[in-house]
Structure formats: structure tokens, C-alpha cells
Design a protein around this motif. Structure first.
Motif, PDB file in Angstrom:
ATOM      1  N   CYS A 112       0.849  -1.191   0.000  1.00  0.00           N
ATOM      2  CA  CYS A 112       0.000   0.000   0.000  1.00  0.00           C
ATOM      3  C   CYS A 112       0.885   1.241   0.000  1.00  0.00           C
ATOM      4  O   CYS A 112       2.105   1.145   0.088  1.00  0.00           O
ATOM      5  N   GLY A 113       0.249   2.374  -0.091  1.00  0.00           N
ATOM      6  CA  GLY A 113       0.957   3.632   0.007  1.00  0.00           C
ATOM      7  C   GLY A 113       0.527   4.365   1.260  1.00  0.00           C
ATOM      8  O   GLY A 113      -0.644   4.334   1.633  1.00  0.00           O
ATOM      9  N   ILE A 114       1.470   4.994   1.919  1.00  0.00           N
ATOM     10  CA  ILE A 114       1.153   5.891   3.022  1.00  0.00           C
ATOM     11  C   ILE A 114       1.230   7.297   2.444  1.00  0.00           C
ATOM     12  O   ILE A 114       2.267   7.698   1.919  1.00  0.00           O
ATOM     13  N   VAL A 115       0.124   8.017   2.509  1.00  0.00           N
ATOM     14  CA  VAL A 115       0.030   9.339   1.898  1.00  0.00           C
ATOM     15  C   VAL A 115       0.054  10.402   2.987  1.00  0.00           C
ATOM     16  O   VAL A 115      -0.736  10.358   3.928  1.00  0.00           O
ATOM     17  N   PHE A 116       0.978  11.344   2.818  1.00  0.00           N
ATOM     18  CA  PHE A 116       1.145  12.447   3.761  1.00  0.00           C
ATOM     19  C   PHE A 116       0.965  13.754   2.998  1.00  0.00           C
ATOM     20  O   PHE A 116       1.870  14.214   2.313  1.00  0.00           O
ATOM     21  N   PRO A 117      -0.237  14.354   3.054  1.00  0.00           N
ATOM     22  CA  PRO A 117      -0.464  15.615   2.339  1.00  0.00           C
ATOM     23  C   PRO A 117       0.397  16.742   2.912  1.00  0.00           C
ATOM     24  O   PRO A 117       0.487  16.917   4.119  1.00  0.00           O
ATOM     25  N   GLY A 151      -3.461   2.110  -5.786  1.00  0.00           N
ATOM     26  CA  GLY A 151      -3.453   1.165  -4.672  1.00  0.00           C
ATOM     27  C   GLY A 151      -4.208   1.683  -3.468  1.00  0.00           C
ATOM     28  O   GLY A 151      -4.698   2.812  -3.438  1.00  0.00           O
ATOM     29  N   LEU A 152      -4.297   0.827  -2.463  1.00  0.00           N
ATOM     30  CA  LEU A 152      -4.877   1.237  -1.194  1.00  0.00           C
ATOM     31  C   LEU A 152      -3.923   2.217  -0.527  1.00  0.00           C
ATOM     32  O   LEU A 152      -2.709   2.130  -0.696  1.00  0.00           O
ATOM     33  N   THR A 153      -4.493   3.133   0.240  1.00  0.00           N
ATOM     34  CA  THR A 153      -3.652   4.087   0.949  1.00  0.00           C
ATOM     35  C   THR A 153      -4.010   4.139   2.420  1.00  0.00           C
ATOM     36  O   THR A 153      -5.145   3.877   2.814  1.00  0.00           O
ATOM     37  N   TYR A 154      -3.024   4.466   3.203  1.00  0.00           N
ATOM     38  CA  TYR A 154      -3.183   4.773   4.618  1.00  0.00           C
ATOM     39  C   TYR A 154      -2.782   6.234   4.727  1.00  0.00           C
ATOM     40  O   TYR A 154      -1.640   6.584   4.424  1.00  0.00           O
ATOM     41  N   ASN A 155      -3.711   7.098   5.084  1.00  0.00           N
ATOM     42  CA  ASN A 155      -3.461   8.537   5.030  1.00  0.00           C
ATOM     43  C   ASN A 155      -3.103   9.108   6.390  1.00  0.00           C
ATOM     44  O   ASN A 155      -3.764   8.832   7.384  1.00  0.00           O
ATOM     45  N   LEU A 156      -2.053   9.908   6.390  1.00  0.00           N
ATOM     46  CA  LEU A 156      -1.646  10.653   7.574  1.00  0.00           C
ATOM     47  C   LEU A 156      -2.322  12.015   7.536  1.00  0.00           C
ATOM     48  O   LEU A 156      -2.721  12.490   6.478  1.00  0.00           O
ATOM     49  N   GLU A 157      -2.447  12.641   8.699  1.00  0.00           N
ATOM     50  CA  GLU A 157      -3.023  13.979   8.744  1.00  0.00           C
ATOM     51  C   GLU A 157      -2.120  14.936   7.971  1.00  0.00           C
ATOM     52  O   GLU A 157      -0.902  14.810   8.004  1.00  0.00           O
ATOM     53  N   PRO A 158      -2.703  15.893   7.277  1.00  0.00           N
ATOM     54  CA  PRO A 158      -1.907  16.822   6.477  1.00  0.00           C
ATOM     55  C   PRO A 158      -1.033  17.740   7.320  1.00  0.00           C
ATOM     56  O   PRO A 158      -1.320  17.992   8.479  1.00  0.00           O
ATOM     57  N   MET A 159       0.015  18.218   6.684  1.00  0.00           N
ATOM     58  CA  MET A 159       0.917  19.184   7.302  1.00  0.00           C
ATOM     59  C   MET A 159       0.901  20.444   6.460  1.00  0.00           C
ATOM     60  O   MET A 159       1.159  20.392   5.259  1.00  0.00           O
ATOM     61  N   ILE A 160       0.561  21.572   7.065  1.00  0.00           N
ATOM     62  CA  ILE A 160       0.541  22.843   6.374  1.00  0.00           C
ATOM     63  C   ILE A 160       1.725  23.659   6.877  1.00  0.00           C
ATOM     64  O   ILE A 160       1.843  23.912   8.072  1.00  0.00           O
TER      65      ILE A 160
END
Length: 168
Positions: A112-117, A151-160
Motif C-alpha cells: 500500500c501507500g502511506i500518503v502524507f499531504p 493502490g490502497l492508501t493509509y493517510n496521515l493527517e496533512p501538514m501545512i
């Protein structure tokens, strides 16, 4: 002081982030990966050429997890300017991944992908922010190498991250 356009852009941006998180597979809480976030803030410096030219960026940092639960690649989505991608290549080895590796282990994440906005917003009176820029900015934030992530993703809270003008 925030202008009406900046406020509208911030509102749209936060709405998109909320929807991204709401429809994700899962989302981790920011305190679960605080050292990782600090290492991004400290080491992935926004190139001055981008801030000098009033370029704002909304992108996703993708940590690809193999079928064995190991991080195989770390990259930015296609919405990131090339200069920021080069900054990532230089900073990647400085990231603190211990908490992310623990997250992968605890959640049994594989293939999977870990997505960090990530959002780099400019706090400058000299930089007007129009909706055309914003639309261009978010157009490819889920794309990698010209294709949407599938793919499936596991998302982290965004960082601004707010980028301020240099005072000389």
C-alpha cells in the motif's frame, strides 16, 4: 493579515483535505508520527526560488510499502514543482522513519501507500493567490508519474507549512 482570496483558498484547501481523509482507508493521528513530521519540517526546505516567485504547493508525500511491510520509495506527487522534488531527493535520508515503521508494523500494512499531504502556503503581501494557481496546484496531487495512484492508501493527517518572506 489574510486577504479574502487567501481565506477562500484556505477554505477550499481544507475542504479537499477533509474529504481526502474522510474517504481514505484509514488515517493516523499526528501525535503518532510527531518525529517524522518534525524531520520533514526541518529537512525538506521549501526552495527559495519557489517562494521568491510566489509559488504555493499542495502535494502528497507517498511512502510506498512493499508486500513485506518495508518502505521502498518516498516521493512527491506530480503536483510538486521539480525544485521541491529535488529538495526531497536531497533530504530523504534525513527523515526519521522509526514511527512510520512502527505504524506499518502495528497496522500490518503491506502493498500500500502511506500518503502524507503537504501544503506550502506563502505568508506574503507581495504574492497574490488566484484560483487559477490553486486549481493548477491540486490538479495532479493524486498523480505519480502521470498516472493516478491506484493502490490502497493509509493517510496521515496533512501538514501545512507557512513560508515567510526572507528579511534581508
Amino acid at each position: 493579515m489574510e486577504t479574502k482570496v487567501q481565506g477562500a483558498i484556505r477554505h477550499i484547501f481544507l475542504t479537499i483535505l477533509t474529504l481526502t481523509i474522510a474517504f481514505s482507508l484509514q488515517t493516523a493521528k499526528a501525535q503518532d508520527y510527531k518525529l517524522f513530521t518534525k524531520s520533514i519540517f526541518k529537512n525538506l526546505k521549501y526552495p527559495s526560488e519557489l517562494s521568491d516567485n510566489c509559488v504555493v504547493t499542495y502535494t502528497n508525500l507517498l511512502l510506498q510499502v512493499s508486500n513485506k511491510g518495508k518502505i521502498t520509495t518516498i516521493r512527491l506527487s506530480d503536483s510538486a514543482p521539480e525544485l521541491l522534488k529535488r529538495a526531497l531527493a536531497a533530504a530523504r535520508s534525513s527523515f526519521t522513519l522509526k514511527e512510520i515503521e512502527k505504524l506499518i508494523h502495528d497496522k500490518k500494512l503491506k502493498s500500500c501507500g502511506i500518503v502524507f499531504p503537504l501544503a506550502y502556503l506563502l505568508n506574503s503581501d507581495r504574492c497574490p493567490h488566484g484560483f487559477d494557481t490553486f486549481n493548477d496546484m491540486i490538479k495532479y496531487y493524486h498523480y505519480y508519474d502521470g498516472e493516478p495512484y491506484k493502490g490502497l492508501t493509509y493517510n496521515l493527517e496533512p501538514m501545512i507549512i507557512t513560508v515567510y518572506d526572507n528579511i534581508n
